[in-house]
Design a protein around this motif. Structure first.
Motif, PDB file in Angstrom:
ATOM      1  N   VAL A 164       0.842  -1.200   0.000  1.00 17.85           N
ATOM      2  CA  VAL A 164       0.000   0.000   0.000  1.00 17.85           C
ATOM      3  C   VAL A 164       0.877   1.251   0.000  1.00 17.85           C
ATOM      4  N   ILE A 165       1.897   1.255   0.853  1.00 20.27           N
ATOM      5  CA  ILE A 165       2.817   2.405   0.938  1.00 20.27           C
ATOM      6  C   ILE A 165       3.570   2.579  -0.372  1.00 20.27           C
ATOM      7  N   GLU A 166       4.052   1.482  -0.934  1.00 18.65           N
ATOM      8  CA  GLU A 166       4.805   1.530  -2.198  1.00 18.65           C
ATOM      9  C   GLU A 166       3.981   2.193  -3.298  1.00 18.65           C
ATOM     10  N   GLY A 168       1.881   4.555  -2.883  1.00 26.36           N
ATOM     11  CA  GLY A 168       1.610   5.958  -2.591  1.00 26.36           C
ATOM     12  C   GLY A 168       0.428   6.232  -1.692  1.00 26.36           C
ATOM     13  N   PHE A 169      -0.038   5.192  -0.963  1.00 28.04           N
ATOM     14  CA  PHE A 169      -1.175   5.377  -0.064  1.00 28.04           C
ATOM     15  C   PHE A 169      -0.750   5.089   1.373  1.00 28.04           C
ATOM     16  N   HIS A 170      -1.524   5.594   2.312  1.00 27.58           N
ATOM     17  CA  HIS A 170      -1.303   5.284   3.723  1.00 27.58           C
ATOM     18  C   HIS A 170      -2.132   4.061   4.084  1.00 27.58           C
ATOM     19  N   PRO A 171      -1.542   3.063   4.729  1.00 25.68           N
ATOM     20  CA  PRO A 171      -2.333   1.897   5.150  1.00 25.68           C
ATOM     21  C   PRO A 171      -3.393   2.305   6.162  1.00 25.68           C
ATOM     22  N   GLU A 172      -4.604   1.817   5.958  1.00 23.47           N
ATOM     23  CA  GLU A 172      -5.699   2.119   6.863  1.00 23.47           C
ATOM     24  C   GLU A 172      -6.010   0.884   7.704  1.00 23.47           C
ATOM     25  N   VAL A 173      -6.979   1.010   8.593  1.00 23.97           N
ATOM     26  CA  VAL A 173      -7.386  -0.125   9.415  1.00 23.97           C
ATOM     27  C   VAL A 173      -7.853  -1.271   8.520  1.00 23.97           C
ATOM     28  N   THR A 174      -8.574  -0.935   7.449  1.00 30.24           N
ATOM     29  CA  THR A 174      -9.078  -1.939   6.509  1.00 30.24           C
ATOM     30  C   THR A 174      -8.064  -2.184   5.395  1.00 30.24           C
ATOM     31  N   VAL A 175      -6.841  -2.543   5.780  1.00 27.66           N
ATOM     32  CA  VAL A 175      -5.748  -2.642   4.814  1.00 27.66           C
ATOM     33  C   VAL A 175      -6.001  -3.712   3.753  1.00 27.66           C
ATOM     34  N   TRP A 176      -6.715  -4.801   4.119  1.00 28.90           N
ATOM     35  CA  TRP A 176      -6.919  -5.868   3.136  1.00 28.90           C
ATOM     36  C   TRP A 176      -7.839  -5.443   2.002  1.00 28.90           C
ATOM     37  N   SER A 177      -8.791  -4.555   2.274  1.00 34.80           N
ATOM     38  CA  SER A 177      -9.629  -4.058   1.182  1.00 34.80           C
ATOM     39  C   SER A 177      -8.802  -3.161   0.262  1.00 34.80           C
ATOM     40  N   VAL A 179      -5.484  -3.613  -0.285  1.00 35.72           N
ATOM     41  CA  VAL A 179      -4.584  -4.508  -1.004  1.00 35.72           C
ATOM     42  C   VAL A 179      -5.316  -5.277  -2.096  1.00 35.72           C
ATOM     43  N   LYS A 180      -6.543  -5.615  -1.854  1.00 40.31           N
ATOM     44  CA  LYS A 180      -7.333  -6.352  -2.860  1.00 40.31           C
ATOM     45  C   LYS A 180      -7.380  -5.577  -4.170  1.00 40.31           C
ATOM     46  N   GLN A 181      -7.418  -4.238  -4.077  1.00 41.87           N
ATOM     47  CA  GLN A 181      -7.444  -3.396  -5.270  1.00 41.87           C
ATOM     48  C   GLN A 181      -6.042  -3.128  -5.816  1.00 41.87           C
ATOM     49  N   ILE A 182      -5.071  -2.978  -4.919  1.00 43.65           N
ATOM     50  CA  ILE A 182      -3.730  -2.541  -5.315  1.00 43.65           C
ATOM     51  C   ILE A 182      -2.852  -3.694  -5.780  1.00 43.65           C
ATOM     52  N   GLU A 183      -2.812  -4.770  -5.001  1.00 44.59           N
ATOM     53  CA  GLU A 183      -1.958  -5.920  -5.329  1.00 44.59           C
ATOM     54  C   GLU A 183      -2.693  -7.209  -4.952  1.00 44.59           C
ATOM     55  N   LYS A 188      -4.640 -12.746  -2.386  1.00 40.38           N
ATOM     56  CA  LYS A 188      -4.919 -14.167  -2.650  1.00 40.38           C
ATOM     57  C   LYS A 188      -4.093 -15.081  -1.749  1.00 40.38           C
ATOM     58  N   LEU A 189      -2.855 -14.674  -1.462  1.00 40.68           N
ATOM     59  CA  LEU A 189      -2.017 -15.461  -0.548  1.00 40.68           C
ATOM     60  C   LEU A 189      -2.670 -15.546   0.830  1.00 40.68           C
ATOM     61  N   TYR A 190      -3.138 -14.404   1.293  1.00 38.96           N
ATOM     62  CA  TYR A 190      -3.784 -14.369   2.602  1.00 38.96           C
ATOM     63  C   TYR A 190      -5.052 -15.224   2.595  1.00 38.96           C
TER      64      TYR A 190
END
Length: 290
Positions: A164-166, A168-177, A179-183, A188-190
């Motif tokens: 998420v940081i890479e 250009g975004f700040h990780p939020e509490v709902t980081v998995w939502s 990541v689902k969009q970003i990478e 899928k690994l999780y």
């Protein structure tokens, strides 16, 4: 309830020490963001005897929390990612008071997310990731599968935040939502780890292999902050490096990160003789480019 709370914060807005006041309502976001309180009043101040002050209130069937935080502590939380709710509070909170557009400028700064700030945060997440991954792999090889599972879950979480940081975004509490969009590959690994019908040993074996590939792909960019500082001198002792103002943030994860980077050839060891026969002082430097 905002009207009921107005006297609590209004008396503070007249003080020049108060930079901003935000109101966060859990009806607009999920309640964990407000620690299950109905409303959070978030006050940012220049200075205070205590960097964090929290007070709880009850009104009829409602409950509210007042958080007063110094600017220095807020900056520390943003840099270290040690209070993930703060980003949500700043972006989703209703601004009730903003001295000289302090809150607005802070939000603009967070949206721009300067690359150097990203490099530090990526380095810190990567250090935590390596700690969890290496410890988890040791547990796995020792057949302590539940402990290995715990560590790989945490390592995937740090990998997600790093991604998420890479981007250009700040990780939020709902980081998995996020990541689902970003990478989605990391998502899928999780998903495979927690939903697969394979036995735990097999799931972990596959996850460690896949994680190793993803970690390898991010090592160079995620370690740029640390290696850029190591390049500033011919060589460093570990103590000199750990005393550096920015490297201090790596804390207990620094030693393991340096060992990992020496294995990957991004940092090299320089041995210097001591008075003891066959014993050497260990120094570190970035390999010289040919």
């Amino acid at each position: 309830m905002e009207d009921i709370l107005r006297p609590i914060y209004q008396e503070r807005t007249s003080h020049p020490n108060t930079l901003g006041v935000l109101l966060i309502d859990h009806n607009e976001k999920s309640s964990p963001i407000t620690d299950t309180f109905d409303i959070v009043l978030f006050l940012i101040v220049k200075e205070a005897e205590e960097p964090v002050y929290v007070k709880h209130y009850t009104y009829k069937e409602h409950k509210a929390a007042l958080h007063i935080v110094t600017e220095a502590k807020l900056r520390e939380w943003i840099l270290l990612g040690s209070n993930r709710k703060i980003i949500d509070w700043l972006f989703s909170g209703k601004v009730l008071f903003d001295r000289n557009e302090y809150v607005q400028n802070l939000k603009l700064e967070l949206r721009d997310f300067p690359f150097y700030g990203r490099k530090i945060k990526m380095g810190l997440e990567f250090a935590k990731l390596i700690r969890r991954y290496v410890d988890g792999k040791d547990f796995f090889e020792s057949k302590h599968y539940l402990d290995a599972y715990n560590h790989i879950v945490h390592s995937l979480h740090h990998l997600a935040r790093l991604s998420v940081i890479e981007n250009g975004f700040h990780p939020e509490v709902t980081v998995w939502s996020q990541v689902k969009q970003i990478e989605p590959e990391i998502y899928k690994l999780y998903e495979e780890l927690v939903t697969s019908e394979e036995n735990l040993e097999k799931r972990l074996e596959l996850l460690f292999l896949a994680s190793e590939f993803l970690i390898h792909s991010k090592t160079a960019i995620a370690s740029e902050h640390l290696t850029s500082i190591v390049e500033q001198k011919e060589q460093w002792s570990f103590q000199e490096l750990s005393n550096h103002e920015e490297i201090q943030y790596y804390s207990v994860d620094l030693s393991m990160l340096i060992e990992f980077l020496t294995e990957k050839g991004l940092i090299e060891i320089v041995d210097k003789e001591t008075k003891g026969q066959g014993i050497y002082h260990r120094y570190y430097r970035v390999p010289k480019k040919l």
